[in-house]
Design a protein around this motif. Sequence first.
Motif, PDB file in Angstrom:
ATOM      1  N   ALA A  45      -1.823   2.269   8.099  1.00  0.00           N
ATOM      2  CA  ALA A  45      -0.691   2.938   6.753  1.00  0.00           C
ATOM      3  C   ALA A  45      -0.489   2.339   6.151  1.00  0.00           C
ATOM      4  O   ALA A  45      -0.907   2.847   5.293  1.00  0.00           O
ATOM      5  N   THR A  46      -0.512   1.155   5.986  1.00  0.00           N
ATOM      6  CA  THR A  46       0.482   0.552   4.535  1.00  0.00           C
ATOM      7  C   THR A  46      -1.006   0.352   4.009  1.00  0.00           C
ATOM      8  O   THR A  46      -0.885   0.626   2.647  1.00  0.00           O
ATOM      9  N   VAL A  47      -1.915   0.120   4.492  1.00  0.00           N
ATOM     10  CA  VAL A  47      -3.595  -0.177   3.436  1.00  0.00           C
ATOM     11  C   VAL A  47      -3.319   0.823   3.363  1.00  0.00           C
ATOM     12  O   VAL A  47      -3.752   1.166   1.496  1.00  0.00           O
ATOM     13  N   LEU A  48      -3.510   2.377   4.137  1.00  0.00           N
ATOM     14  CA  LEU A  48      -3.806   3.778   3.457  1.00  0.00           C
ATOM     15  C   LEU A  48      -2.941   4.085   2.441  1.00  0.00           C
ATOM     16  O   LEU A  48      -3.206   5.035   1.488  1.00  0.00           O
ATOM     17  N   TYR A  49      -1.961   4.159   2.171  1.00  0.00           N
ATOM     18  CA  TYR A  49      -0.897   4.125   1.257  1.00  0.00           C
ATOM     19  C   TYR A  49      -1.265   3.740  -0.114  1.00  0.00           C
ATOM     20  O   TYR A  49      -1.162   4.243  -0.676  1.00  0.00           O
ATOM     21  N   LEU A  50      -1.575   2.186   0.111  1.00  0.00           N
ATOM     22  CA  LEU A  50      -2.070   1.775  -1.045  1.00  0.00           C
ATOM     23  C   LEU A  50      -2.750   1.942  -1.460  1.00  0.00           C
ATOM     24  O   LEU A  50      -3.129   2.118  -3.000  1.00  0.00           O
ATOM     25  N   MET A  51      -3.892   2.546  -0.464  1.00  0.00           N
ATOM     26  CA  MET A  51      -4.734   3.624  -1.453  1.00  0.00           C
ATOM     27  C   MET A  51      -5.247   5.274  -1.582  1.00  0.00           C
ATOM     28  O   MET A  51      -5.635   5.531  -2.497  1.00  0.00           O
ATOM     29  N   GLY A  52      -3.560   5.404  -1.580  1.00  0.00           N
ATOM     30  CA  GLY A  52      -3.468   6.528  -2.183  1.00  0.00           C
ATOM     31  C   GLY A  52      -4.416   8.193  -1.136  1.00  0.00           C
ATOM     32  O   GLY A  52      -4.054   8.926  -1.542  1.00  0.00           O
ATOM     33  N   GLN A  69       7.053   5.815   6.111  1.00  0.00           N
ATOM     34  CA  GLN A  69       7.503   7.440   6.234  1.00  0.00           C
ATOM     35  C   GLN A  69       7.498   7.960   5.221  1.00  0.00           C
ATOM     36  O   GLN A  69       7.927   8.868   4.785  1.00  0.00           O
ATOM     37  N   GLY A  70       8.456   7.330   4.778  1.00  0.00           N
ATOM     38  CA  GLY A  70      10.140   7.874   3.257  1.00  0.00           C
ATOM     39  C   GLY A  70       8.563   7.319   1.954  1.00  0.00           C
ATOM     40  O   GLY A  70       9.115   8.299   0.964  1.00  0.00           O
ATOM     41  N   LEU A  71       8.044   6.302   1.659  1.00  0.00           N
ATOM     42  CA  LEU A  71       7.110   6.474   1.056  1.00  0.00           C
ATOM     43  C   LEU A  71       6.292   6.948   0.289  1.00  0.00           C
ATOM     44  O   LEU A  71       6.215   8.152  -0.200  1.00  0.00           O
ATOM     45  N   VAL A  72       5.664   7.170   1.879  1.00  0.00           N
ATOM     46  CA  VAL A  72       4.386   8.417   2.058  1.00  0.00           C
ATOM     47  C   VAL A  72       5.141  10.120   1.509  1.00  0.00           C
ATOM     48  O   VAL A  72       4.639  11.206   1.177  1.00  0.00           O
ATOM     49  N   TYR A  84      -2.858   9.397   1.653  1.00  0.00           N
ATOM     50  CA  TYR A  84      -1.457   9.572   1.913  1.00  0.00           C
ATOM     51  C   TYR A  84      -1.168   9.939   3.493  1.00  0.00           C
ATOM     52  O   TYR A  84      -0.111   9.939   4.008  1.00  0.00           O
ATOM     53  N   GLU A  85      -2.135  11.237   3.701  1.00  0.00           N
ATOM     54  CA  GLU A  85      -2.230  11.969   4.847  1.00  0.00           C
ATOM     55  C   GLU A  85      -2.586  11.503   5.558  1.00  0.00           C
ATOM     56  O   GLU A  85      -2.072  11.396   7.316  1.00  0.00           O
ATOM     57  N   GLN A  86      -3.734  10.210   5.801  1.00  0.00           N
ATOM     58  CA  GLN A  86      -4.489   9.527   6.747  1.00  0.00           C
ATOM     59  C   GLN A  86      -2.955   8.747   7.638  1.00  0.00           C
ATOM     60  O   GLN A  86      -3.298   8.240   8.329  1.00  0.00           O
ATOM     61  N   SER A  87      -2.565   7.774   6.206  1.00  0.00           N
ATOM     62  CA  SER A  87      -1.360   7.225   5.933  1.00  0.00           C
ATOM     63  C   SER A  87      -0.325   7.585   6.921  1.00  0.00           C
ATOM     64  O   SER A  87       0.232   6.965   8.632  1.00  0.00           O
ATOM     65  N   GLN A  88      -0.142   8.868   6.962  1.00  0.00           N
ATOM     66  CA  GLN A  88       0.968   9.333   7.832  1.00  0.00           C
ATOM     67  C   GLN A  88       0.854   9.759   9.359  1.00  0.00           C
ATOM     68  O   GLN A  88       1.163   9.213   9.983  1.00  0.00           O
ATOM     69  N   LEU A 109       3.798  12.684  -0.832  1.00  0.00           N
ATOM     70  CA  LEU A 109       3.483  14.014  -0.910  1.00  0.00           C
ATOM     71  C   LEU A 109       4.545  15.153  -1.388  1.00  0.00           C
ATOM     72  O   LEU A 109       4.720  16.389  -1.314  1.00  0.00           O
ATOM     73  N   ASN A 110       5.917  14.465  -2.287  1.00  0.00           N
ATOM     74  CA  ASN A 110       6.838  15.413  -2.830  1.00  0.00           C
ATOM     75  C   ASN A 110       7.279  16.340  -2.007  1.00  0.00           C
ATOM     76  O   ASN A 110       8.057  17.181  -1.610  1.00  0.00           O
ATOM     77  N   ASN A 111       7.430  15.475  -0.143  1.00  0.00           N
ATOM     78  CA  ASN A 111       7.858  15.964   0.249  1.00  0.00           C
ATOM     79  C   ASN A 111       9.303  15.489   0.621  1.00  0.00           C
ATOM     80  O   ASN A 111       9.578  14.449   1.486  1.00  0.00           O
TER      81      ASN A 111
END
Length: 170
Positions: free
Chosen positions: A91-98, A124-127, A100-104, A131-133
């Motif tokens: 999840a962290t790697v996916l977040y770093l790759m941008g 999840q807070g960062l993701v 976000y939905e996959q990371s979530q 995503l502006n949620n």
Amino acid sequence: SCLSFADINQRKQIDDLFNQLKTTTNYEVSKKIESKIWELWSIHPSENSLTTLLADGSFYVSQNKLETAYETFTKAIELDSSWAEAWNKRATVLYLMGKYEQSQADINKVLELEQRHFGALAGQGLVQTALNNYQKAIDSYIEAHKIHPNMKSPLIMIEKLQLQIKKESI
């Protein structure tokens, strides 16, 4: 799948540490407890080769080799899909790759396996922020704070996000 003695023993250690995390008022002590929890999360209860795989993936992240890290964590997940930390690291790697939905989606798996995972909740807070949620992000940080009251980032982020919401509502 049946739980081995190693699984049960590790779970008991983690449960004890979480109880201590909630009750300690000393920041330094809470940091020590937190690192013990991370340490246990990062050790596969029965397969040393999976522990090594996770460490390799983390090394690739530190070298910014995100594709290789992603593949490494995916392999760990394929070998044991009930290991929360493999999902968390991916999840962290996916977040770093941008992504976000996959990371979530991976974070959802982590929290399904370990609902007390303050690292995944902060992630999840960062993701959700990306995503502006903002409200969803705030809710995540509130959860993380309940589990780990001495963790500094949730309170800082909640304040930032509340300001952001205010700014955007003007």
